[in-house]
Design a protein around this motif. Structure first.
Motif, PDB file in Angstrom:
ATOM      1  N   ALA A   1      16.381   3.958  -1.703  1.00  0.00           N
ATOM      2  CA  ALA A   1      17.813   4.248  -1.670  1.00  0.00           C
ATOM      3  C   ALA A   1      18.599   3.405  -2.665  1.00  0.00           C
ATOM      4  CB  ALA A   1      18.350   4.032  -0.257  1.00  0.00           C
ATOM      5  N   LYS A   2      18.153   2.182  -2.907  1.00  0.00           N
ATOM      6  CA  LYS A   2      18.881   1.323  -3.837  1.00  0.00           C
ATOM      7  C   LYS A   2      17.904   0.491  -4.661  1.00  0.00           C
ATOM      8  CE  LYS A   2      19.630  -2.192  -0.320  1.00  0.00           C
ATOM      9  NZ  LYS A   2      20.584  -3.028   0.349  1.00  0.00           N
ATOM     10  N   GLU A   3      18.405  -0.021  -5.782  1.00  0.00           N
ATOM     11  CA  GLU A   3      17.592  -0.854  -6.640  1.00  0.00           C
ATOM     12  C   GLU A   3      17.276  -2.165  -5.945  1.00  0.00           C
ATOM     13  OE1 GLU A   3      19.575  -1.433 -10.345  1.00  0.00           O
ATOM     14  OE2 GLU A   3      19.320   0.652 -10.958  1.00  0.00           O
ATOM     15  N   GLY A   4      16.184  -2.763  -6.346  1.00  0.00           N
ATOM     16  CA  GLY A   4      15.814  -4.042  -5.776  1.00  0.00           C
ATOM     17  C   GLY A   4      14.324  -4.280  -5.868  1.00  0.00           C
ATOM     18  N   GLN A   5      13.894  -5.326  -5.205  1.00  0.00           N
ATOM     19  CA  GLN A   5      12.479  -5.681  -5.174  1.00  0.00           C
ATOM     20  C   GLN A   5      11.899  -5.246  -3.834  1.00  0.00           C
ATOM     21  OE1 GLN A   5      11.194  -9.487  -6.813  1.00  0.00           O
ATOM     22  NE2 GLN A   5      10.203  -9.889  -4.844  1.00  0.00           N
ATOM     23  N   TYR A   6      10.756  -4.583  -3.878  1.00  0.00           N
ATOM     24  CA  TYR A   6      10.101  -4.084  -2.676  1.00  0.00           C
ATOM     25  C   TYR A   6       8.630  -4.474  -2.691  1.00  0.00           C
ATOM     26  CZ  TYR A   6      14.233  -1.148  -2.183  1.00  0.00           C
ATOM     27  OH  TYR A   6      15.514  -0.701  -2.057  1.00  0.00           O
ATOM     28  N   THR A   7       8.069  -4.603  -1.517  1.00  0.00           N
ATOM     29  CA  THR A   7       6.637  -4.860  -1.392  1.00  0.00           C
ATOM     30  C   THR A   7       5.989  -3.615  -0.826  1.00  0.00           C
ATOM     31  OG1 THR A   7       7.010  -7.212  -1.023  1.00  0.00           O
ATOM     32  CG2 THR A   7       4.879  -6.327  -0.339  1.00  0.00           C
ATOM     33  N   ILE A   8       4.977  -3.114  -1.529  1.00  0.00           N
ATOM     34  CA  ILE A   8       4.193  -1.972  -1.054  1.00  0.00           C
ATOM     35  C   ILE A   8       2.878  -2.536  -0.532  1.00  0.00           C
ATOM     36  CG2 ILE A   8       3.034   0.175  -1.694  1.00  0.00           C
ATOM     37  CD1 ILE A   8       5.071   0.402  -3.999  1.00  0.00           C
ATOM     38  N   ALA A   9       2.504  -2.157   0.683  1.00  0.00           N
ATOM     39  CA  ALA A   9       1.261  -2.626   1.280  1.00  0.00           C
ATOM     40  C   ALA A   9       0.336  -1.446   1.537  1.00  0.00           C
ATOM     41  CB  ALA A   9       1.548  -3.357   2.587  1.00  0.00           C
ATOM     42  N   VAL A  10      -0.954  -1.692   1.369  1.00  0.00           N
ATOM     43  CA  VAL A  10      -1.968  -0.663   1.601  1.00  0.00           C
ATOM     44  C   VAL A  10      -3.005  -1.228   2.565  1.00  0.00           C
ATOM     45  CG1 VAL A  10      -3.773   0.754   0.551  1.00  0.00           C
ATOM     46  CG2 VAL A  10      -1.653   0.322  -0.693  1.00  0.00           C
ATOM     47  N   ARG A  11      -3.340  -0.442   3.566  1.00  0.00           N
ATOM     48  CA  ARG A  11      -4.379  -0.801   4.540  1.00  0.00           C
ATOM     49  C   ARG A  11      -5.479   0.248   4.442  1.00  0.00           C
ATOM     50  NH1 ARG A  11      -1.981  -2.237   9.832  1.00  0.00           N
ATOM     51  NH2 ARG A  11      -2.138  -4.312   8.969  1.00  0.00           N
ATOM     52  N   MET A  12      -6.749  -0.191   4.406  1.00  0.00           N
ATOM     53  CA  MET A  12      -7.872   0.715   4.234  1.00  0.00           C
ATOM     54  C   MET A  12      -9.023   0.326   5.160  1.00  0.00           C
ATOM     55  SD  MET A  12     -11.104   1.245   2.607  1.00  0.00           S
ATOM     56  CE  MET A  12     -11.299  -0.287   1.771  1.00  0.00           C
ATOM     57  N   THR A  13      -9.716   1.338   5.685  1.00  0.00           N
ATOM     58  CA  THR A  13     -10.932   1.138   6.462  1.00  0.00           C
ATOM     59  C   THR A  13     -12.028   1.964   5.819  1.00  0.00           C
ATOM     60  OG1 THR A  13      -9.641   0.889   8.490  1.00  0.00           O
ATOM     61  CG2 THR A  13     -11.991   1.300   8.752  1.00  0.00           C
ATOM     62  N   ASP A  14     -13.208   1.337   5.605  1.00  0.00           N
ATOM     63  CA  ASP A  14     -14.301   2.090   5.004  1.00  0.00           C
ATOM     64  C   ASP A  14     -15.184   2.701   6.091  1.00  0.00           C
ATOM     65  OD1 ASP A  14     -16.191   0.182   5.864  1.00  0.00           O
ATOM     66  OD2 ASP A  14     -16.356  -0.756   3.904  1.00  0.00           O
ATOM     67  N   ILE A  15     -16.186   3.473   5.686  1.00  0.00           N
ATOM     68  CA  ILE A  15     -17.023   4.199   6.648  1.00  0.00           C
ATOM     69  C   ILE A  15     -17.917   3.276   7.468  1.00  0.00           C
ATOM     70  CG2 ILE A  15     -16.967   6.362   5.353  1.00  0.00           C
ATOM     71  CD1 ILE A  15     -19.711   5.665   4.231  1.00  0.00           C
ATOM     72  N   LEU A  16     -18.000   2.001   7.093  1.00  0.00           N
ATOM     73  CA  LEU A  16     -18.768   1.031   7.859  1.00  0.00           C
ATOM     74  C   LEU A  16     -17.893   0.273   8.852  1.00  0.00           C
ATOM     75  CD1 LEU A  16     -20.940  -0.402   4.954  1.00  0.00           C
ATOM     76  CD2 LEU A  16     -21.560   1.354   6.627  1.00  0.00           C
ATOM     77  N   GLY A  17     -16.590   0.532   8.818  1.00  0.00           N
ATOM     78  CA  GLY A  17     -15.662  -0.131   9.725  1.00  0.00           C
ATOM     79  C   GLY A  17     -15.007  -1.372   9.151  1.00  0.00           C
ATOM     80  N   ASN A  18     -15.312  -1.716   7.907  1.00  0.00           N
ATOM     81  CA  ASN A  18     -14.676  -2.864   7.266  1.00  0.00           C
ATOM     82  C   ASN A  18     -13.242  -2.509   6.910  1.00  0.00           C
ATOM     83  OD1 ASN A  18     -17.122  -4.456   7.153  1.00  0.00           O
ATOM     84  ND2 ASN A  18     -17.785  -3.037   5.562  1.00  0.00           N
ATOM     85  N   GLU A  19     -12.351  -3.489   7.076  1.00  0.00           N
ATOM     86  CA  GLU A  19     -10.941  -3.258   6.781  1.00  0.00           C
ATOM     87  C   GLU A  19     -10.493  -4.109   5.599  1.00  0.00           C
ATOM     88  OE1 GLU A  19      -8.639  -3.922  10.290  1.00  0.00           O
ATOM     89  OE2 GLU A  19      -9.592  -2.285  11.366  1.00  0.00           O
ATOM     90  N   ALA A  20      -9.541  -3.578   4.845  1.00  0.00           N
ATOM     91  CA  ALA A  20      -8.964  -4.312   3.723  1.00  0.00           C
ATOM     92  C   ALA A  20      -7.454  -4.095   3.744  1.00  0.00           C
ATOM     93  CB  ALA A  20      -9.554  -3.826   2.403  1.00  0.00           C
TER      94      ALA A  20
END
Length: 118
Positions: A91-110
């Motif tokens: 909506a407005k200019e500024g600094q933002y943090t984008i976060a990504v969460r991932m789980t692989d087929i073995l159940g490991n999370e990142a």
């Protein structure tokens, strides 16, 4: 199915009881089971302190909360996993943090974050 040298391999036997090794996939995307994106990570926080009736005992430290704005995951019906997320507008200019969460087929999370300026 096993994982060998970065490949997903199906082991089976033929009619003559000979063991067969068939590489099912060599693509890194095939290792991902689920992933989600929070385009405004850190804009919402929750208090992680223990519940206390004494306000003086409460610490003001707050932890960012991951809120899914978009996600993609594998299903039993085997539909393709989306590798590119949906677009997002701020909506407005500024600094933002984008976060990504991932789980692989073995159940490991990142989990990882990247700071962007809009």
């Amino acid at each position: 199915v096993i994982f060998s040298k970065g490949n997903i391999v199906r082991i089976s036997k033929n009619k003559n009881s000979k063991t067969l090794h068939e590489i099912v996939s060599r693509n890194w995307e095939d290792w991902i089971d689920y992933w989600a994106v929070d385009f405004e990570y850190g804009n919402t926080a929750e208090n992680t302190d223990a519940v206390s009736n004494d306000q003086a005992m409460q610490d003001s430290s707050r932890q960012p909360v991951f809120r899914e704005h978009w996600q993609s995951f594998r299903t039993r019906k085997g539909g393709p996993l989306e590798i590119t997320s949906a677009t997002h507008s701020y909506a407005k200019e500024g600094q933002y943090t984008i976060a990504v969460r991932m789980t692989d087929i073995l159940g490991n999370e990142a989990f990882d974050r990247v700071v962007v300026r809009v």
